[in-house]
Scaffold this active site. Structure first.
Site, PDB file in Angstrom:
ATOM      1  N   CYS A   1       1.198   2.127  -0.001  1.00  0.00           N
ATOM      2  CA  CYS A   1       2.480   2.431  -0.624  1.00  0.00           C
ATOM      3  C   CYS A   1       3.490   2.365   0.498  1.00  0.00           C
ATOM      4  O   CYS A   1       3.257   2.931   1.580  1.00  0.00           O
ATOM      5  CB  CYS A   1       2.474   3.808  -1.277  1.00  0.00           C
ATOM      6  SG  CYS A   1       4.081   4.271  -1.961  1.00  0.00           S
TER       7      CYS A   1
ATOM      8  N   THR B   1       7.278  -3.460  -2.320  1.00  0.00           N
ATOM      9  CA  THR B   1       6.581  -2.346  -2.943  1.00  0.00           C
ATOM     10  C   THR B   1       5.162  -2.774  -3.250  1.00  0.00           C
ATOM     11  O   THR B   1       4.939  -3.922  -3.650  1.00  0.00           O
ATOM     12  CB  THR B   1       7.279  -1.914  -4.249  1.00  0.00           C
ATOM     13  OG1 THR B   1       6.359  -1.192  -5.085  1.00  0.00           O
ATOM     14  CG2 THR B   1       7.771  -3.116  -5.038  1.00  0.00           C
TER      15      THR B   1
END
Length: 233
Positions: A196, A83
């Site tokens: 992202c 992430t």
């Protein structure tokens, strides 16, 4: 091949992409029936997302550091935090283990620098775009970062949390992202980072007038470079 440890679940949709790319790339490099030696620990994204909303970054760091320790105990020879946003607490994760921690921003920055670029746009969650942990680390590599203006930042963030992390990929959102990317290029961005891990589900190189740097793929490819290299010592 060394065993790659993956801290996943943020969201599981992007973690599935990590696993898919990891094994596709392993087969491409090694051929035959080869797949990556890996172990994944999936955290509960609802718990992590709550820490984000509450600004409880210390608590998030503790949770993810614990996940990293579990991966090391399970035999991981290196650890990836799957992430972008949670690299806000990367120091806590890295400090919890004795095996190498492969920082996503460093891997992405090195790829951007290798392409000869010094100014890139960044798409990600509001935390990634507005907090300094990502941009400061990029500056350490000599790279200037542009982020969308408002209300585009809100749109980018909302699409991530209200659509992509819930498994929805909407054509209207893809078109909106294309316009935001084009605007960043018009402001001088020489490339755009998909900062992202879910954004790769929505847009790619075909949606951009400038080079796209997919942080998910870059992270995986860099991990394989390390996993397939000779062990130190």
């Amino acid at each position: 091949m060394r065993t790659i440890g993956l801290i996943g679940g943020m969201s599981w949709e992007s973690s599935a992409e990590y696993y898919k790319i990891l094994n596709e790339e392993t087969r491409r490099r090694l051929g035959g029936h080869h797949c990556a030696k890996s172990v994944m620990l999936t955290v509960d994204f609802a718990e992590i997302e709550a820490t984000q909303r509450e600004g409880a970054w210390d608590r998030a760091g503790e949770l993810l550091a614990g996940a990293a320790k579990s991966l090391e105990s399970a035999g991981a020879d290196l650890v990836l935090l799957c992430t972008n946003t949670m690299h806000q607490v990367a120091d806590a994760v890295e400090g919890a283990v004795g095996v190498p921690f492969l920082h996503l921003v460093d891997a992405t920055a090195r790829r951007v620098a290798a392409a000869g670029l010094t100014r890139v746009g960044l798409l990600g969650t509001r935390f990634t775009m507005e907090m300094d942990f990502y941009r400061a680390r990029m500056r350490d590599h000599g790279i200037d970062v542009l982020v969308p203006d408002e209300p585009a930042r809100t749109l980018v963030h909302d699409v991530i949390y209200q659509e992509l992390t819930l498994g929805r990929v909407e054509p209207a959102s893809r078109e909106a992202y294309r316009e935001i990317i084009a605007n960043l290029a018009g402001r001088g961005a020489q490339g755009v980072i998909l900062g992202c891990t879910e954004i790769t589900l929505l847009v790619g190189q075909d949606d951009s007038p400038v080079p796209v740097f997919d942080s998910t793929r870059i992270h995986v490819e860099t991990a394989l470079d390390l996993a397939l290299s000779e062990p130190p010592g």
